[in-house]
Design an enzyme around this catalytic site. Structure first.
Site, PDB file in Angstrom:
ATOM      1  CD  GLU A 136      20.422   4.958   6.668  1.00  0.00           C
ATOM      2  OE1 GLU A 136      19.783   6.316   6.230  1.00  0.00           O
ATOM      3  OE2 GLU A 136      19.634   4.055   6.708  1.00  0.00           O
ATOM      4  CE  LYS A 179      17.219  -1.649  -3.553  1.00  0.00           C
ATOM      5  NZ  LYS A 179      15.626  -0.894  -3.151  1.00  0.00           N
ATOM      6  CB  SER A 235      21.731   6.337   3.459  1.00  0.00           C
ATOM      7  OG  SER A 235      21.240   7.097   4.253  1.00  0.00           O
ATOM      8  CB  SER A 236      22.295   2.958  -1.613  1.00  0.00           C
ATOM      9  OG  SER A 236      20.851   4.029  -1.908  1.00  0.00           O
ATOM     10  N   GLY A 280      14.934  -5.376 -11.008  1.00  0.00           N
ATOM     11  CA  GLY A 280      15.470  -5.183 -11.846  1.00  0.00           C
ATOM     12  C   GLY A 280      14.729  -4.932 -13.283  1.00  0.00           C
ATOM     13  CB  VAL A 281      12.420  -1.833 -13.559  1.00  0.00           C
ATOM     14  CG1 VAL A 281      11.885  -3.116 -13.514  1.00  0.00           C
ATOM     15  CG2 VAL A 281      12.352  -1.012 -12.698  1.00  0.00           C
ATOM     16  CD  GLU A 325      17.450   4.565  -9.465  1.00  0.00           C
ATOM     17  OE1 GLU A 325      17.607   5.037  -8.148  1.00  0.00           O
ATOM     18  OE2 GLU A 325      18.604   4.372  -9.601  1.00  0.00           O
ATOM     19  CG  ASN A 364      12.477   1.370  -5.530  1.00  0.00           C
ATOM     20  OD1 ASN A 364      12.535   0.613  -5.065  1.00  0.00           O
ATOM     21  ND2 ASN A 364      13.525   2.760  -5.447  1.00  0.00           N
ATOM     22  CB  SER A 419      19.618  15.495   0.391  1.00  0.00           C
ATOM     23  OG  SER A 419      20.843  15.863   1.433  1.00  0.00           O
TER      24      SER A 419
END
Length: 358
Positions: free
Chosen positions: A15, A180, A186-187, A218-219, A223, A308, A320
């Site tokens: 990052e 993940k 930052s995904s 997963g749901v 978000e 989450n 942001s």
């Protein structure tokens, strides 16, 4: 008297580029009549470089990346690194504008604690626990916070028997699921999987960025995120919702394509907001956070909320989510920075009351 503010940015992390954008935004938002700004650039290879005093805005991130010839490894930090222009004075406070490992994970915070320097943001424990998604979720579970189901693996465990790992994911979570790296933000390195073939590739991708990965159920949910600000008595911003135009909110959607919409304030009921507010404060306190976090939730159609994660150094440019949430709450970007500096100084002063001798 101006506040002598040291800015740490860059970092040995995937990052790194995100941190440079954060530093540029903060420098240009600060009131240079109030702050004496000292940049400290950490290269991707880990060397540290103290740049010249900044007396005004900076146009590009290139101006914040200093010559390698002036670099020092952290093990050979010059005594003057954390000193202001007057060599007899240290900085009033350090602002670590670092995202991801080697900055957001408690390592830099530990250095600043040893140097007894005030700094902005979360301390060692909250930073390290908040960076490791597995540890964070385990603490949240202990605190009774609602979460989706998850499993986790270390690289050696997967390498020894990868089929068992895949079978465990399918038995306990099913598809879709999200893979993940445990210690990254930052995904970066995140994949959505709908079948075994995608799961195999997702494991390989995530293990490039960490020795530990987490897989989450997963749901079908919205978000929704809240900003939390404060020390012992934190408060929350309005809620915001992320609506990706792509399948999920990955790194490319966040920073390259802009393939997402941020809806602030989120279209949620008063009861839903109060539920999220309470969970965000509980999460903040369960990790013993200070300064700031962004609390991220899944909100289902029937009003159920699942936390989450919390991000202990969220994206921090004016565009942001965290600064935008506070802007819509009535705190503009320059004011937000100044408030965080004040919170860092208050926490430092409070910690000086601790007795270390018997």
């Amino acid at each position: 008297m101006k506040t002598k503010l040291g800015l740490l940015y860059g970092g040995k992390s995937a990052e790194h580029k995100v941190s440079l954008q954060t530093a540029l935004a903060v420098i240009n938002a600060l009131d240079h009549e109030k702050f004496e700004i000292h940049p400290i650039f950490i290269m991707e290879t880990g060397e540290w470089i103290k740049g010249p005093l900044l007396d005004g805005p900076v146009e590009t991130v290139a101006a914040l990346q200093f010559s390698r010839g002036e670099a020092l490894p952290p093990t050979a930090l010059a005594p003057t690194l954390f000193q202001a222009e007057n060599k007899n004075e240290s900085f009033d406070i350090i602002f670590p504008l670092l995202h991801g490992p080697n900055g957001e994970d408690g390592t830099v915070q530990g250095l600043l604690e040893l140097l007894n320097l005030p700094y902005v943001g979360n301390g060692v424990l909250a930073s390290s626990a908040g960076m490791d998604k597995v540890i964070m979720k385990n603490i949240f579970a202990q605190a009774g916070l609602p979460q989706v189901n998850y499993v986790w693996f270390i690289r050696s465990e997967w390498e020894q028997d990868n089929n068992s790992a895949y079978e465990k994911v399918e038995a306990e979570l099913g598809y879709p699921c999200f893979v993940k790296p445990a210690n990254l933000g930052s995904s970066v390195g995140i994949s959505k999987c709908s079948n075994r073939e995608e799961l195999v590739e997702a494991f390989k991708e995530a293990f490039q960025f960490d020795r530990k990965i987490i897989i989450e159920e997963g749901v079908i949910a919205r978000e929704v995120e809240l900003g939390v600000l404060g020390n012992d008595n934190p408060e929350c911003s309005v809620a915001g919702e992320i609506i990706p135009k792509v399948e999920f909110y990955d790194y490319k959607a966040k920073y390259e394509d802009g393939d997402t919409a941020l809806v602030i304030p989120a279209d949620i009921t008063k009861d839903e907001y109060e539920l999220l507010y309470g969970l965000a404060i509980k999460a903040f306190k369960s990790l013993d956070c200070s300064g700031l976090v962004r609390a991220d939730f899944f909100l289902t159609k029937d009003g159920k909320a699942y936390i989450n994660e919390v991000n202990t150094m969220p994206g921090f440019t004016p565009f942001s989510m965290f600064p935008l949430l506070w802007k819509h709450t009535g705190v503009e970007y320059p004011q937000l920075i100044e408030r965080l500096v004040k919170l860092g100084m208050e926490r430092f002063d409070e910690k000086q009351k601790i007795k270390y001798t018997i």
